[in-house]
Design a protein around this motif. Structure first.
Motif, PDB file in Angstrom:
ATOM      1  N   ILE A  20      36.232  17.933  36.542  1.00 17.01           N
ATOM      2  CA  ILE A  20      35.941  17.543  37.921  1.00 17.01           C
ATOM      3  C   ILE A  20      37.184  16.978  38.589  1.00 17.01           C
ATOM      4  O   ILE A  20      37.453  17.264  39.760  1.00 17.01           O
ATOM      5  N   LEU A  24      38.917  18.460  41.948  1.00 19.38           N
ATOM      6  CA  LEU A  24      39.158  17.625  43.124  1.00 19.38           C
ATOM      7  C   LEU A  24      40.637  17.615  43.504  1.00 19.38           C
ATOM      8  O   LEU A  24      40.983  17.716  44.688  1.00 19.38           O
ATOM      9  N   ALA A  27      41.483  20.916  45.126  1.00 19.17           N
ATOM     10  CA  ALA A  27      40.941  21.018  46.481  1.00 19.17           C
ATOM     11  C   ALA A  27      41.741  20.181  47.471  1.00 19.17           C
ATOM     12  O   ALA A  27      42.093  20.654  48.557  1.00 19.17           O
ATOM     13  N   VAL A  28      42.052  18.948  47.099  1.00 19.76           N
ATOM     14  CA  VAL A  28      42.797  18.061  47.998  1.00 19.76           C
ATOM     15  C   VAL A  28      44.201  18.598  48.242  1.00 19.76           C
ATOM     16  O   VAL A  28      44.678  18.639  49.382  1.00 19.76           O
ATOM     17  N   THR A  63      43.905  24.995  37.232  1.00 15.15           N
ATOM     18  CA  THR A  63      42.452  24.898  37.338  1.00 15.15           C
ATOM     19  C   THR A  63      41.772  25.966  36.488  1.00 15.15           C
ATOM     20  O   THR A  63      40.786  25.691  35.811  1.00 15.15           O
TER      21      THR A  63
END
Length: 98
Positions: A20, A24, A27-28, A63
């Motif tokens: 997770i 995150l 994505a950021v 990722t």
């Protein structure tokens, strides 16, 4: 009654927290790079932005590696002796029901 609900709640595993966290972070960072690229377009920047686009590609690769390892771990945890627990219980696999 709150003690019973706390007993049923499972703690997150370290691998799930890492997965997770990587999602995150990806994505950021991707949104930040896209915002910087948008700013460069608005300011009519004439140069190239390879360092920003390379960052997105590198984070996507990380990722993929982390999620691949996480799903392999999950598959190994849900298999014993070649029999998947859901199959042994007679639960249909949603992937094959398509």
């Amino acid at each position: 009654m709150s003690g019973a609900s706390e007993a049923r709640r499972k703690a997150w595993t370290t691998s799930k927290i890492i997965a997770i966290g990587v999602l995150l972070m990806d994505a950021v960072a991707t949104l930040a790079v896209l915002a910087l690229c948008g700013l460069a377009i608005l300011r009519q920047f004439q140069g190239a932005l390879p360092y920003l686009t390379t960052l997105i590609g590198a984070l996507q690769a990380v990722t993929g590696v982390v999620l691949g390892a996480y799903f392999n771990k999950s598959k190994a945890e849900n298999t014993k002796g070649g029999i998947v627990y859901d199959a042994a219980l007679g639960v249909s696999n949603s992937d094959t029901d398509l």
